[in-house]
Motif scaffolding. Sequence first.
Motif, PDB file in Angstrom:
ATOM      1  N   CYS A 263       3.383   6.380 -10.852  1.00 21.24           N
ATOM      2  CA  CYS A 263       2.025   5.942 -11.195  1.00 21.24           C
ATOM      3  C   CYS A 263       1.276   7.085 -11.887  1.00 21.24           C
ATOM      4  O   CYS A 263       1.668   8.255 -11.781  1.00 21.24           O
ATOM      5  N   GLY A 264       0.193   6.752 -12.565  1.00 20.57           N
ATOM      6  CA  GLY A 264      -0.671   7.781 -13.164  1.00 20.57           C
ATOM      7  C   GLY A 264      -1.175   8.781 -12.130  1.00 20.57           C
ATOM      8  O   GLY A 264      -1.527   9.913 -12.465  1.00 20.57           O
ATOM      9  N   CYS A 265      -1.190   8.358 -10.855  1.00 24.93           N
ATOM     10  CA  CYS A 265      -1.687   9.243  -9.790  1.00 24.93           C
ATOM     11  C   CYS A 265      -0.608  10.201  -9.304  1.00 24.93           C
ATOM     12  O   CYS A 265      -0.870  11.061  -8.463  1.00 24.93           O
ATOM     13  N   GLY A 266       0.633  10.029  -9.819  1.00 26.80           N
ATOM     14  CA  GLY A 266       1.713  10.936  -9.427  1.00 26.80           C
ATOM     15  C   GLY A 266       2.564  10.408  -8.284  1.00 26.80           C
ATOM     16  O   GLY A 266       3.620  10.968  -7.995  1.00 26.80           O
ATOM     17  N   ARG A 267       2.098   9.342  -7.625  1.00 23.73           N
ATOM     18  CA  ARG A 267       2.883   8.772  -6.535  1.00 23.73           C
ATOM     19  C   ARG A 267       3.826   7.716  -7.101  1.00 23.73           C
ATOM     20  O   ARG A 267       3.800   7.435  -8.291  1.00 23.73           O
ATOM     21  N   THR A 268       4.656   7.158  -6.256  1.00 23.74           N
ATOM     22  CA  THR A 268       5.675   6.225  -6.737  1.00 23.74           C
ATOM     23  C   THR A 268       5.417   4.808  -6.223  1.00 23.74           C
ATOM     24  O   THR A 268       5.176   4.626  -5.031  1.00 23.74           O
ATOM     25  N   GLY A 269       5.490   3.839  -7.136  1.00 23.76           N
ATOM     26  CA  GLY A 269       5.472   2.435  -6.734  1.00 23.76           C
ATOM     27  C   GLY A 269       4.113   1.847  -6.432  1.00 23.76           C
ATOM     28  O   GLY A 269       4.008   0.830  -5.743  1.00 23.76           O
ATOM     29  N   CYS A 270       3.042   2.453  -6.961  1.00 26.21           N
ATOM     30  CA  CYS A 270       1.705   1.876  -6.753  1.00 26.21           C
ATOM     31  C   CYS A 270       1.628   0.491  -7.408  1.00 26.21           C
ATOM     32  O   CYS A 270       2.279   0.230  -8.423  1.00 26.21           O
ATOM     33  N   TRP A 271       0.786  -0.355  -6.822  1.00 28.57           N
ATOM     34  CA  TRP A 271       0.658  -1.742  -7.283  1.00 28.57           C
ATOM     35  C   TRP A 271       0.314  -1.823  -8.769  1.00 28.57           C
ATOM     36  O   TRP A 271       0.797  -2.686  -9.488  1.00 28.57           O
ATOM     37  N   GLU A 272      -0.511  -0.882  -9.265  1.00 25.68           N
ATOM     38  CA  GLU A 272      -0.915  -0.994 -10.673  1.00 25.68           C
ATOM     39  C   GLU A 272       0.219  -0.711 -11.647  1.00 25.68           C
ATOM     40  O   GLU A 272       0.143  -1.100 -12.805  1.00 25.68           O
ATOM     41  N   THR A 273       1.309  -0.062 -11.173  1.00 26.40           N
ATOM     42  CA  THR A 273       2.437   0.161 -12.088  1.00 26.40           C
ATOM     43  C   THR A 273       3.147  -1.162 -12.419  1.00 26.40           C
ATOM     44  O   THR A 273       3.858  -1.244 -13.406  1.00 26.40           O
TER      45      THR A 273
END
Length: 422
Positions: A263-273
């Motif tokens: 994700c743009g936030c650096g985490r993996t698999g966020c809903w917005e991706t």
Amino acid sequence: MASLGASPQSHSVDHLDLRRSNLGLVLRSLRDHGPRSRATLSSELGMTRSTVSTLVSELAERGLVREGKVQRSSVGRPGTAVELDGSRVYGLGAEVNVNHVSVLALDFAGRTVGERRLALDARAMGPEVVIDHLMRLVCEVVDELALGGRHAAGLTVGVAGLVDRRRDLLTHGPNLGWFDVPVGELIRRRLDGSFPVRIDNEGNLAATAEATPGVPDRQDILVLFGEIGVGGGIVADGRLLRGRRGYAGEFGHIIVQPRGRTCGCGRTGCWETVSGLRALLELVAEPHDTIRNPALGLDERLAEINRRADLGDARTLDALDQVGTWVGVGAAILANALNPAAIVLSGYYSAVGHHMRPAVERALGAGVLAVDSGGTRVEISTMGFAAAVRGGAMAALEPVFADPSGIPRRPQPAGPAGEVMA
Ligand SMILES: [Zn+2]
């Protein structure tokens, strides 16, 4: 409460507070329930006719209400309706998003009286340049409305990211690439201080706009504001839930796919991706396709997606179905937690959401424990990307509805002109 032993001064302060709050009550009643006669106002608000007439006269002197049409009310004789007057005061809402800045002015009666939008790449430009562009749009609208004798009650700016309203900071805007940016201060530096400026999360503002005051079906809702990211807001009993530090509504970063995309936030698999605009654009067309051309306006690109879907193009329909399914998967998580009356699809979803709705409803129904999705409806917003700026303008007007005494009385010409008949 009777104030035994209170000094005359404190008595008059109480009286002043009461009058201010009664002025606000009359205004909010007209906003939430529409134009009504003094007789109706007095019976609904539990005030005497003469109190209501005095309050209405004072509000008219401040240019906030005016005489409307003759109305037959259920109470008493037919009377002239009182309505909100949009000719003097307006609120400004603005938005700083990844791919655009925009501004909208709502007059006091809730009509749009000015609107500007500019496509840009906020991530590449950085805060100072983006705010320069935004303020050019704001000043155009302010100057235009000043010609008509209107003045701004305030400006509320929605930004894509976490907003610490206490410190007046955009603390975390992963899609903008902005961190700890004092957006409010950057704007105030470019203004002459003629009206207050506040910042807020754009999803919260979109939710404020969608939770139409006075409409019972819109008092317990979740709003999903789809852009590159997916934000939104939770409205419970007509009020926005902000949470402990004001960070509620970051729906886009609920992790739905622990082994998914970054994700743009650096985490993996966020809903917005999987449910944001970027996900749809990438699924719907190859990189060289016009739909993927950032130089084209987003409205045009979304219209092209709709055109292809209407023609039955398999790739387009499949992309809308896939993204719609992911929207429904996340919506089900939220509906299990909150059981809202409606999940309102706003932002980019309002352009293409009608093609996604079957998939959203299917995944919602499958993912919610309660039968019939717990009664939660899927609704498509009619405001589109304007929801956030509209909510910002409403928020800018809110202090006037809370305490109208801050708006100066108009200089009264001799004679009854401008006076509101009791
Ligand atoms: Zn994320």
